[in-house]
Write a protein that holds these residues in place. Structure first.
Motif, PDB file in Angstrom:
ATOM      1  N   VAL A  58     -15.278  23.080 -12.712  1.00  0.00           N
ATOM      2  CA  VAL A  58     -15.505  21.706 -12.135  1.00  0.00           C
ATOM      3  C   VAL A  58     -15.095  20.238 -12.045  1.00  0.00           C
ATOM      4  O   VAL A  58     -15.096  19.949 -11.654  1.00  0.00           O
ATOM      5  N   PHE A  62     -13.733  17.772 -10.556  1.00  0.00           N
ATOM      6  CA  PHE A  62     -13.188  16.114 -10.916  1.00  0.00           C
ATOM      7  C   PHE A  62     -12.345  15.358 -10.422  1.00  0.00           C
ATOM      8  O   PHE A  62     -12.463  14.343  -9.970  1.00  0.00           O
ATOM      9  N   SER A 126     -19.248  22.174  -8.329  1.00  0.00           N
ATOM     10  CA  SER A 126     -17.502  22.058  -8.190  1.00  0.00           C
ATOM     11  C   SER A 126     -17.646  21.099  -6.870  1.00  0.00           C
ATOM     12  O   SER A 126     -16.833  19.730  -7.104  1.00  0.00           O
ATOM     13  N   PHE A 129     -19.042  17.900  -8.365  1.00  0.00           N
ATOM     14  CA  PHE A 129     -18.579  17.150  -9.094  1.00  0.00           C
ATOM     15  C   PHE A 129     -16.492  16.499  -8.339  1.00  0.00           C
ATOM     16  O   PHE A 129     -16.462  14.990  -8.284  1.00  0.00           O
TER      17      PHE A 129
END
Length: 138
Positions: A58, A62, A126, A129
């Protein structure tokens, strides 16, 4: 000759970034459960370990969103920074094979519903993000 040197420089940057990302993922997987166990002694470390991989994926998604927004179409020096951060660091930090093994381990332990939830959350969060990183980066 110059093109080959530039290619080797890019390769070196990817390797450096991947090394940093891989060490970060290892540190999270190795020390994250222990740190959590200090705060919550009743937590089973075997149950926590897959969530460290999830966290790494994650965070990597991001960061990749931000890097792609800022440097995705860059050339020259900024293109090399993209290789270091986007391809190397984020690629080394995230890992699909470990997440797949986490799913297999959860199924083997008789927790197929948790394995399915873990898989869906891994992909869904995921991607969310990644999108958040793209929004923040732009």
């Amino acid at each position: 000759m110059t093109t080959a040197l530039l290619g080797l420089g890019g390769l070196l940057l990817v390797m450096i970034g991947a090394g940093i990302g891989t060490v970060g993922r290892w540190a999270l997987a190795e020390h994250g459960p222990r740190l959590l166990a200090r705060r919550l002694p009743e937590v089973d470390l075997a149950v926590v370990r897959p969530w460290m991989t999830w966290t790494a994926n994650v965070v990597s998604s991001f960061l990749l969103g931000i890097v792609v927004t800022r440097l995705g179409a860059a050339t020259g020096g900024a293109g090399y920074v993209f290789l270091l951060l986007g391809t190397g660091l984020c690629g080394g930090l995230s890992v699909l094979s470990t997440a797949a093994m986490d799913v297999v381990d959860l199924v083997r332990r008789g927790t197929a519903s948790i394995a399915l939830g873990y898989l869906m959350l891994s992909v869904g969060v995921s991607m969310a993000f990644l999108w958040l990183g793209l929004v923040i980066g732009s």
